[in-house]
Scaffold this active site. Structure first.
Site, short mmCIF file in Angstrom:
data_model
loop_
_atom_site.label_atom_id
_atom_site.label_comp_id
_atom_site.label_asym_id
_atom_site.label_seq_id
_atom_site.Cartn_x
_atom_site.Cartn_y
_atom_site.Cartn_z
N GLY A 9 -148.64 -47.31 15.40
CA GLY A 9 -149.96 -47.17 16.01
C GLY A 9 -150.56 -48.48 16.49
O GLY A 9 -151.55 -48.47 17.24
N LEU A 15 -150.46 -57.57 29.16
CA LEU A 15 -150.43 -58.87 29.81
C LEU A 15 -151.00 -59.91 28.85
O LEU A 15 -152.10 -59.73 28.31
CB LEU A 15 -151.23 -58.84 31.12
N LEU A 17 -150.99 -64.36 27.57
CA LEU A 17 -150.89 -65.75 28.05
C LEU A 17 -149.64 -66.40 27.48
O LEU A 17 -149.47 -66.46 26.25
CB LEU A 17 -152.13 -66.54 27.60
N GLY A 18 -148.77 -66.91 28.36
CA GLY A 18 -147.61 -67.68 27.92
C GLY A 18 -148.03 -69.11 27.61
O GLY A 18 -148.93 -69.64 28.27
N ASP A 43 -148.77 -65.65 23.58
CA ASP A 43 -147.36 -65.77 23.23
C ASP A 43 -147.04 -67.23 22.89
O ASP A 43 -147.24 -68.12 23.72
CB ASP A 43 -146.48 -65.31 24.40
N TYR A 48 -142.17 -74.73 21.21
CA TYR A 48 -143.04 -75.19 22.29
C TYR A 48 -143.80 -76.46 21.89
O TYR A 48 -144.38 -77.14 22.75
CB TYR A 48 -144.03 -74.11 22.75
N LYS A 77 -142.06 -67.35 17.56
CA LYS A 77 -140.60 -67.22 17.55
C LYS A 77 -139.95 -68.21 16.59
O LYS A 77 -140.40 -69.35 16.48
CB LYS A 77 -140.05 -67.41 18.97
N HIS A 110 -135.64 -66.39 18.44
CA HIS A 110 -135.82 -66.93 19.79
C HIS A 110 -134.55 -66.83 20.66
O HIS A 110 -134.64 -66.54 21.86
CB HIS A 110 -136.27 -68.40 19.69
#
Ligand code: A2P
Length: 316
Positions: A9, A15, A17-18, A43, A48, A77, A110
């Site tokens: 649920g 959409l 944001l990367g 995300d 990163y 990730k 990843h």
């Protein structure tokens, strides 16, 4: 905003944001601005190198009452050097500490590639660990443990081709619920998308704009520029929208969620507006004609001399 509904649920905004390539110094403002303008899906990934800064922005947004934690979807990730099952929970705990949250909504493996513990990127083939030595099913046990410990609500994978996905799904106690892969009209990966659908694995499209700011190691001089594609430009012009809008609406039309990266408020706002743009069948037909099997995020870094991986191994 449309959402993907998981079997329990929970809903994930389609959409988000990367934050790959969002430089420290920029990502803090970008995340705060994004939340202010209505993004509800961020995300992230340990690799990163900016989760600490994302976390500072998130904690301020929560403290200032801009948003409540339960109204935001946060993905991260597991990096490749943390594939040993006993390393997964500590890696996730580091991400949670950096992001200043108690639990993630989604945690992904990843890459289907393992590195020696402490090796961030391989300098020689010896830095890579084969999947025979450290199978993905072992890594997955650590992911399942993270769910049991309530550190994450959903688990999945990234950069998994059909073989890796099917092998994992066959053996997993908790099935992977998401596969995040490179997807855009130059790399539509139709077969993989169908396999994911058959396995009830939701797909998230990364590098939807063709990743024009990808690191130099991933740039090929003769690579086509997706945002400048003439067919995309034609569709954009006919609809009075931008090429980026077409690319994001294309991803959504295929029922994949999509995570365009931007640190520019104007482009972030424009990208968010793509959630309300619909392409018709004629547009989709034209766009279907520009597939070039063009991978902007190639596996070269994992197939250096002496590596146990070939391209075919990585993409499964
Ligand atoms: P910037 O961060 O300065 O906005 P991808 O998501 O495929 O990896 O693409 C990210 C790249 O695309 C970044 O260089 C980003 O730059 C740029 N970008 C993001 N949104 C747009 C847009 N609406 N139009 C053109 N370029 C964009």
């Amino acid at each position: 905003m449309k959402t993907h509904r998981f079997s329990n649920g929970d809903t994930m905004p389609m959409l988000g944001l990367g934050t790959w390539k969002s430089a420290p110094g920029q990502v803090y403002t970008a995340v705060k601005e994004a939340i202010r303008m209505g993004y509800r899906h961020i995300d992230c990934a340990a690799i990163y190198g900016n989760e600490h800064e994302v976390g500072r922005a998130l904690s301020e947004c929560f403290r200032e009452g801009l948003i409540q934690r339960r109204d935001l979807w946060i993905t991260s990730k597991l990096w490749n050097d943390k594939h040993a099952p006993e390393d997964v929970v500590p890696a996730l705990q580091k991400t949670l500490a950096d992001l200043q949250i108690d639990a993630l909504d989604l945690y992904l493996v990843h890459w289907p590639v393992a590195l020696k513990r402490g090796c961030v990127f391989p300098k020689s083939g010896q830095d890579l660990v084969s999947l025979a030595e450290l199978p993905l099913t072992e890594t997955w046990k650590g992911m399942e443990e993270a769910v049991q410990k309530n550190l994450v609500r959903h688990i999945g994978v990234s950069n998994f081709g059909m073989r890796h996905l099917l092998e994992l799904t066959a053996q997993a106690r908790i099935k992977p619920e998401v596969n995040q892969i490179e997807l855009h009209p130059y790399l539509p990966q139709r077969e993989l998308l169908e396999t994911c659908e058959a396995q009830k694995v939701h797909v998230t499209a990364y590098s939807p704009l063709g990743s024009p700011d990808r690191p130099s190691g991933l740039v090929r001089a003769d690579a086509p520029v997706l945002l400048e594609d003439p067919v995309i430009a034609r569709v954009a012009q006919a609809k009075g929208i931008t090429p980026a809008h077409v690319l994001l609406a294309w991803a959504l039309a295929r029922k994949t969620s999509v995570i365009p990266k931007s640190v520019n408020p104007e482009r972030m706002r424009a990208n968010l507006a793509a959630a309300d743009i619909e392409l018709d069948d004629a547009d989709l037909l034209q766009i279907a004609g520009i597939d070039r099997h063009e991978r902007y995020v190639a596996a070269r870094m994992w197939t250096i001399p002496g590596s146990p991986y070939t391209e075919a191994d990585v993409w499964g």
